[in-house]
Design an enzyme around this catalytic site. Sequence first.
Site, PDB file in Angstrom:
ATOM      1  N   TRP A 284      76.341 -30.895   4.372  1.00  0.00           N
ATOM      2  CA  TRP A 284      75.831 -29.830   3.502  1.00  0.00           C
ATOM      3  C   TRP A 284      74.987 -28.850   4.304  1.00  0.00           C
ATOM      4  CZ3 TRP A 284      70.847 -28.251   2.434  1.00  0.00           C
ATOM      5  CH2 TRP A 284      70.676 -27.393   1.353  1.00  0.00           C
ATOM      6  N   HIS A 285      74.279 -29.363   5.327  1.00  0.00           N
ATOM      7  CA  HIS A 285      73.365 -28.520   6.084  1.00  0.00           C
ATOM      8  C   HIS A 285      74.081 -27.533   6.996  1.00  0.00           C
ATOM      9  CE1 HIS A 285      70.304 -31.399   4.736  1.00  0.00           C
ATOM     10  NE2 HIS A 285      69.429 -30.458   5.024  1.00  0.00           N
ATOM     11  N   GLY A 286      75.288 -27.820   7.407  1.00  0.00           N
ATOM     12  CA  GLY A 286      75.953 -26.855   8.266  1.00  0.00           C
ATOM     13  C   GLY A 286      77.280 -27.327   8.804  1.00  0.00           C
TER      14      GLY A 286
ATOM     15  N   PHE B 101      71.672 -22.216   5.507  1.00  0.00           N
ATOM     16  CA  PHE B 101      72.370 -23.284   4.803  1.00  0.00           C
ATOM     17  C   PHE B 101      72.764 -22.865   3.395  1.00  0.00           C
ATOM     18  CE2 PHE B 101      69.342 -25.866   7.559  1.00  0.00           C
ATOM     19  CZ  PHE B 101      70.215 -25.821   8.633  1.00  0.00           C
TER      20      PHE B 101
END
Length: 478
Positions: free
Chosen positions: A325-327, A478
């Site tokens: 989800w963060h990248g 993000f």
Amino acid sequence: MFFNSIDFAIFLPIVFVLYWILQRYPLKFQNFLIVIASYVFYGWWDYRFLALIVFSTLIDYSIGLRLQKTKKLNDRKLLLWTSILINIGFLGFFKYYNFFVDNFVTAFSFFGSEIQSNTLNIILPVGISFYTFQTLSYTIDVYREKLEPTKDVIAFAAFVSFFPQLVAGPIERATNLLPQFYIKRQFNYSNAVDGLRQILWGLFKKIVIADNCAQFSNLIFDNYTDYSSSTLMLGAVFFAFQIYGDFSGYSDIAIGTSRLFGFDLKQNFAFPYFSRDIAEFWRRWHISLSTWFRDYVYIPLGGSRGSKWHQIRNVFIIFLVSGFWHGANWTFIVWGGLNALYFLPLLIFKRNRVNTNIVAEESKLPSFKEFCGMLITFFLTVIAWIFFRSNSISDAIDYIYKLFDITIFSLPEIRPTFLFLLLFIFILIEWVGRRNLFALEKIWLKYPRPVRLFIYYLIVVTIFLYGGKEQEFIYFQF
């Protein structure tokens, strides 16, 4: 528009005054102003991406109404999956398209086949990961019949686009934030003052702590082959405080700003670096995301029910998905996997719910056991942050490898005394205020008003005198 910019310093008072002038009119006028202000706030970066928010808003608003009218289970599931696929589809395209294309090509190259691919020059819309999860929470909760779908499209648009937390959270649940748009808000002086106090502390975290740490962590990470082990450790610690000051600072400003307008957002950080184990850390770090994954992914997968193998599987899925989800980089996935490995012993030996109270709850200082637990947890977290910060897995591994040599006992080449002092003061204030929702909430309320004002002015002066070079908020990417 950044919270730490002159633009926002002008924007916020204008919206605040107009908002409370409209208090005498029907509620929809205030809600409509929030929608307009939020679109201006978001469009300040790139007005073209406003179409995404509007489209997502209309899709989930319409699906919510259809879910209320539809009783057949298969039809309800179809509506739910329509919302999920559209929202995740947009997120996947803008955030992960090039990542999947590049890895697809790499996979074929590994087996000796060369294929041509075309990546796209895609601009990632700011905050798409946040508002996507926020709208999904609405659709899922309506599907589960935990929430009545709204017929007020203006209130729903205000919920989706609410400017204080639009681009970097907290990720609000529809069950908490949306009903607040149905209620007439009255100006409350004490809530507004408390909101300003939280905004002030958030700005201190961001401008003084995060931005100063960023200057040195960036220097060290970008040139890590040139420095000793002790300097690399210092760089990793600086990044740990950078990301905490940056992200929790944003959350404090968002929550405080919301209080100026009569809204209560959920706490997003609860002094995570005072955690005594990794499980406690993840109950205190980015709470809105952790609980989102818990309620909408972990529990539907079976949660802690079932065999130990199923529990381990579910934990790894949650941490890996959280990392992704963060990248769109393998470093984030490894970061998530490493945290899952940290969590594993606590799960296996059923120690993941041991530290649920506040550290040193009845005393001023932690016990020796608590202090050791905090130190170990912080060290493990710092090591994991190296993967989060590095450009590639190989860079992260090389960085960690260079941490453990004889130069760990030497003095660091970089020794910013002023930053050490600022961090000491920061940690001390956070420790004293750890029982509150944010450090400054009640810490000096027992003192006379002139003393409190002097302290607040001192913080403002510190921000202007010792603020680091302006850095973009980390979580905007993000």
